[in-house]
Motif scaffolding. Structure first.
Motif, PDB file in Angstrom:
ATOM      1  N   ALA A  81       1.465  -0.583   5.409  1.00 23.95           N
ATOM      2  CA  ALA A  81       2.109  -1.282   4.135  1.00 23.95           C
ATOM      3  C   ALA A  81       0.935  -0.542   3.595  1.00 23.95           C
ATOM      4  O   ALA A  81       1.138  -0.613   1.497  1.00 23.95           O
ATOM      5  CB  ALA A  81       1.639  -2.954   4.325  1.00 23.95           C
ATOM      6  N   PHE A  82      -0.132  -0.013   3.706  1.00 23.83           N
ATOM      7  CA  PHE A  82      -1.016   0.767   2.903  1.00 23.83           C
ATOM      8  C   PHE A  82      -1.087   2.114   3.573  1.00 23.83           C
ATOM      9  O   PHE A  82      -1.250   2.600   4.639  1.00 23.83           O
ATOM     10  CB  PHE A  82      -2.356   0.362   2.564  1.00 23.83           C
ATOM     11  N   LEU A  83      -1.044   3.257   2.613  1.00 23.18           N
ATOM     12  CA  LEU A  83      -0.719   4.773   3.204  1.00 23.18           C
ATOM     13  C   LEU A  83      -1.656   5.719   2.197  1.00 23.18           C
ATOM     14  O   LEU A  83      -1.061   5.463   0.712  1.00 23.18           O
ATOM     15  CB  LEU A  83       0.828   5.366   3.303  1.00 23.18           C
ATOM     16  N   GLY A  84      -2.641   6.731   2.583  1.00 20.26           N
ATOM     17  CA  GLY A  84      -2.878   7.684   1.487  1.00 20.26           C
ATOM     18  C   GLY A  84      -3.761   8.648   1.801  1.00 20.26           C
ATOM     19  O   GLY A  84      -3.561   8.652   3.095  1.00 20.26           O
ATOM     20  N   GLY A  85      -2.868  10.098   1.150  1.00 15.41           N
ATOM     21  CA  GLY A  85      -4.060  10.929   1.488  1.00 15.41           C
ATOM     22  C   GLY A  85      -3.006  11.751   2.735  1.00 15.41           C
ATOM     23  O   GLY A  85      -3.830  12.635   2.879  1.00 15.41           O
ATOM     24  N   VAL A  95       7.953  19.505  -3.058  1.00 12.42           N
ATOM     25  CA  VAL A  95       7.314  20.708  -3.824  1.00 12.42           C
ATOM     26  C   VAL A  95       6.849  20.458  -5.107  1.00 12.42           C
ATOM     27  O   VAL A  95       6.857  19.491  -6.182  1.00 12.42           O
ATOM     28  CB  VAL A  95       7.626  21.987  -3.513  1.00 12.42           C
ATOM     29  N   GLY A  96       5.667  20.676  -5.423  1.00 12.68           N
ATOM     30  CA  GLY A  96       4.635  20.597  -6.728  1.00 12.68           C
ATOM     31  C   GLY A  96       4.364  19.222  -6.874  1.00 12.68           C
ATOM     32  O   GLY A  96       3.457  19.171  -7.881  1.00 12.68           O
ATOM     33  N   GLU A  97       4.252  18.029  -5.598  1.00 11.72           N
ATOM     34  CA  GLU A  97       3.100  17.075  -6.120  1.00 11.72           C
ATOM     35  C   GLU A  97       2.825  16.754  -5.076  1.00 11.72           C
ATOM     36  O   GLU A  97       2.592  17.086  -3.423  1.00 11.72           O
ATOM     37  CB  GLU A  97       4.071  16.291  -6.328  1.00 11.72           C
ATOM     38  N   ARG A  98       1.721  15.826  -4.514  1.00 14.03           N
ATOM     39  CA  ARG A  98       0.744  15.832  -3.433  1.00 14.03           C
ATOM     40  C   ARG A  98       0.623  13.586  -3.405  1.00 14.03           C
ATOM     41  O   ARG A  98      -0.054  13.287  -4.676  1.00 14.03           O
ATOM     42  CB  ARG A  98      -0.363  16.394  -3.448  1.00 14.03           C
ATOM     43  N   LEU A  99       0.933  12.850  -2.690  1.00 11.03           N
ATOM     44  CA  LEU A  99       0.703  11.666  -2.343  1.00 11.03           C
ATOM     45  C   LEU A  99      -0.326  11.466  -2.433  1.00 11.03           C
ATOM     46  O   LEU A  99      -0.993  11.585  -1.193  1.00 11.03           O
ATOM     47  CB  LEU A  99       1.344  11.011  -1.283  1.00 11.03           C
ATOM     48  N   LEU A 100      -1.106  10.576  -3.318  1.00  5.85           N
ATOM     49  CA  LEU A 100      -2.723  10.145  -3.419  1.00  5.85           C
ATOM     50  C   LEU A 100      -2.627   9.127  -2.165  1.00  5.85           C
ATOM     51  O   LEU A 100      -3.107   8.777  -1.630  1.00  5.85           O
ATOM     52  CB  LEU A 100      -2.880  10.018  -4.650  1.00  5.85           C
ATOM     53  N   VAL A 101      -2.001   7.730  -2.651  1.00  9.30           N
ATOM     54  CA  VAL A 101      -2.147   5.786  -2.722  1.00  9.30           C
ATOM     55  C   VAL A 101      -0.406   5.866  -2.554  1.00  9.30           C
ATOM     56  O   VAL A 101      -0.053   5.638  -3.710  1.00  9.30           O
ATOM     57  CB  VAL A 101      -2.861   5.481  -2.924  1.00  9.30           C
ATOM     58  N   ALA A 102      -0.194   5.153  -1.642  1.00  8.62           N
ATOM     59  CA  ALA A 102       0.958   4.575  -2.166  1.00  8.62           C
ATOM     60  C   ALA A 102       1.174   2.977  -1.540  1.00  8.62           C
ATOM     61  O   ALA A 102       0.495   2.208   0.136  1.00  8.62           O
ATOM     62  CB  ALA A 102       2.631   5.393  -0.856  1.00  8.62           C
ATOM     63  N   PHE A 103       0.743   1.525  -2.173  1.00  8.00           N
ATOM     64  CA  PHE A 103       0.958   0.232  -1.888  1.00  8.00           C
ATOM     65  C   PHE A 103       1.705  -0.531  -2.419  1.00  8.00           C
ATOM     66  O   PHE A 103       2.676   0.021  -3.174  1.00  8.00           O
ATOM     67  CB  PHE A 103       0.460   0.017  -1.427  1.00  8.00           C
ATOM     68  N   VAL A 104       1.345  -1.888  -2.022  1.00  9.38           N
ATOM     69  CA  VAL A 104       2.403  -3.117  -3.027  1.00  9.38           C
ATOM     70  C   VAL A 104       1.995  -3.988  -3.325  1.00  9.38           C
ATOM     71  O   VAL A 104       0.330  -3.926  -3.284  1.00  9.38           O
ATOM     72  CB  VAL A 104       3.285  -4.008  -2.285  1.00  9.38           C
ATOM     73  N   ARG A 105       2.150  -3.920  -4.876  1.00 11.23           N
ATOM     74  CA  ARG A 105       1.226  -5.355  -5.200  1.00 11.23           C
ATOM     75  C   ARG A 105       1.943  -6.097  -5.791  1.00 11.23           C
ATOM     76  O   ARG A 105       2.698  -6.454  -6.472  1.00 11.23           O
ATOM     77  CB  ARG A 105       0.529  -4.400  -6.898  1.00 11.23           C
ATOM     78  N   SER A 106       0.846  -7.236  -5.747  1.00 11.77           N
ATOM     79  CA  SER A 106       1.412  -8.747  -6.758  1.00 11.77           C
ATOM     80  C   SER A 106       1.254  -8.735  -8.173  1.00 11.77           C
ATOM     81  O   SER A 106       0.356  -7.160  -8.620  1.00 11.77           O
ATOM     82  CB  SER A 106       0.921  -9.752  -5.942  1.00 11.77           C
ATOM     83  N   LEU A 174     -18.692   4.035   6.269  1.00 12.59           N
ATOM     84  CA  LEU A 174     -17.868   4.902   6.431  1.00 12.59           C
ATOM     85  C   LEU A 174     -15.944   5.218   5.856  1.00 12.59           C
ATOM     86  O   LEU A 174     -15.803   4.200   5.710  1.00 12.59           O
ATOM     87  CB  LEU A 174     -17.209   3.817   8.454  1.00 12.59           C
ATOM     88  N   TRP A 175     -16.127   6.735   5.163  1.00 16.45           N
ATOM     89  CA  TRP A 175     -15.220   6.732   4.397  1.00 16.45           C
ATOM     90  C   TRP A 175     -14.179   8.000   5.287  1.00 16.45           C
ATOM     91  O   TRP A 175     -14.890   8.397   6.578  1.00 16.45           O
ATOM     92  CB  TRP A 175     -15.394   7.943   3.683  1.00 16.45           C
ATOM     93  N   ALA A 176     -12.988   7.760   5.300  1.00 19.97           N
ATOM     94  CA  ALA A 176     -11.790   7.975   6.010  1.00 19.97           C
ATOM     95  C   ALA A 176     -11.280   9.116   4.544  1.00 19.97           C
ATOM     96  O   ALA A 176     -10.761   8.468   3.905  1.00 19.97           O
ATOM     97  CB  ALA A 176     -10.814   7.504   6.404  1.00 19.97           C
ATOM     98  N   GLU A 177     -10.839  10.610   4.935  1.00 17.38           N
ATOM     99  CA  GLU A 177      -9.315  11.014   4.190  1.00 17.38           C
ATOM    100  C   GLU A 177      -8.503  10.538   4.697  1.00 17.38           C
ATOM    101  O   GLU A 177      -7.602  11.511   2.926  1.00 17.38           O
ATOM    102  CB  GLU A 177      -9.916  12.739   4.396  1.00 17.38           C
ATOM    103  N   GLY A 178      -7.635  10.094   4.420  1.00 16.32           N
ATOM    104  CA  GLY A 178      -6.431   9.430   4.646  1.00 16.32           C
ATOM    105  C   GLY A 178      -6.328   8.112   4.787  1.00 16.32           C
ATOM    106  O   GLY A 178      -7.284   7.382   6.114  1.00 16.32           O
TER     107      GLY A 178
END
Length: 224
Positions: A81-85, A95-106, A174-178
């Motif tokens: 449901a929540f994807l990032g990094g 090509v030419g873009e990089r996904l940073l974050v993807a999610f659903v908002r209300s 605690l931080w994660a890169e992905g």
């Protein structure tokens, strides 16, 4: 004696022209400095304005995020449901873009239900040609022919990095890169607690923005 004729000699005229030329050169230089300062101020104001607007948009998106998974164009689950990094099966790499974050908002306003859609919205943040782009679509689940809506929040964001707050210890965060993060990062399996986005702007330098996840949507989830 005959009265001497009054006037300027050639030397005096040349000196006067020299002084005038110096004054004119100084005035032109000062005018150029003023024009350059005005242009730089306008550019700085425009850049700061982009940052402020981008922060407001991202703050609202992340605060209203929900743990609602979506489906791809073939009806299959499109990942967490929540994807990032990282790039995953949720969408193919472009090509030419990089996904940073993807999610659903209300909280996507739909006055009187006039539009045939829900109040939830699927949102992606991507880095595209050096710009920070917010991408959304009309319907949560992907479908063929559904044109996404893109908005450039920061036109020249330089290098962009994203990290996710997975948890904390008595002495450190605690931080994660992905995301989803590995179990070793202290992640609980749901969305992260916060997202940090860092951009290196050419004029301002490095800026780091921290956003809490689901801060405004939590009461709604609890009562559902």
């Amino acid at each position: 004696m005959r009265e001497r004729q009054k006037g300027l000699t050639l030397v005096e005229l040349l000196i006067a022209l020299l002084i005038f030329a110096l004054i004119a050169s100084a005035a032109v230089y000062a005018l150029r400095l003023s024009a350059n300062a005005r242009d730089q101020l306008e550019e700085a104001n425009s850049e700061i304005g982009e940052i402020e607007i981008a922060r407001m948009v991202m703050k609202e998106d992340f605060a209203l995020s929900l743990a609602r998974p979506v489906r791809d164009a073939y009806g299959a689950p499109a990942g967490p449901a929540f994807l990032g990094g990282m790039e995953t099966l949720r969408r193919p790499s472009v090509v030419g873009e990089r996904l940073l974050v993807a999610f659903v908002r209300s909280g996507w306003l739909n006055p009187e239900g006039a539009a045939p859609r829900s109040s939830l919205q699927y949102v992606e943040y991507v880095e595209k040609d050096g710009a920070l782009i917010r991408r959304s679509r009309a319907y949560l689940d992907d479908a063929r022919g559904q044109a996404p809506v893109e908005r450039a929040l920061i036109s020249d964001a330089g290098e962009i990095s994203v990290s996710f707050l997975a948890g904390q210890t008595p002495s450190d965060l605690l931080w994660a890169e992905g995301w989803p993060a590995p179990a070793t990062a202290g992640a609980s399996g749901g969305p992260p607690k916060a997202v940090a986005i860092t951009a290196t702007l050419p004029r301002i330098g490095e800026i780091r923005q921290l956003f809490w996840i689901g801060e405004m949507a939590a009461p709604a989830r609890a009562g559902a």
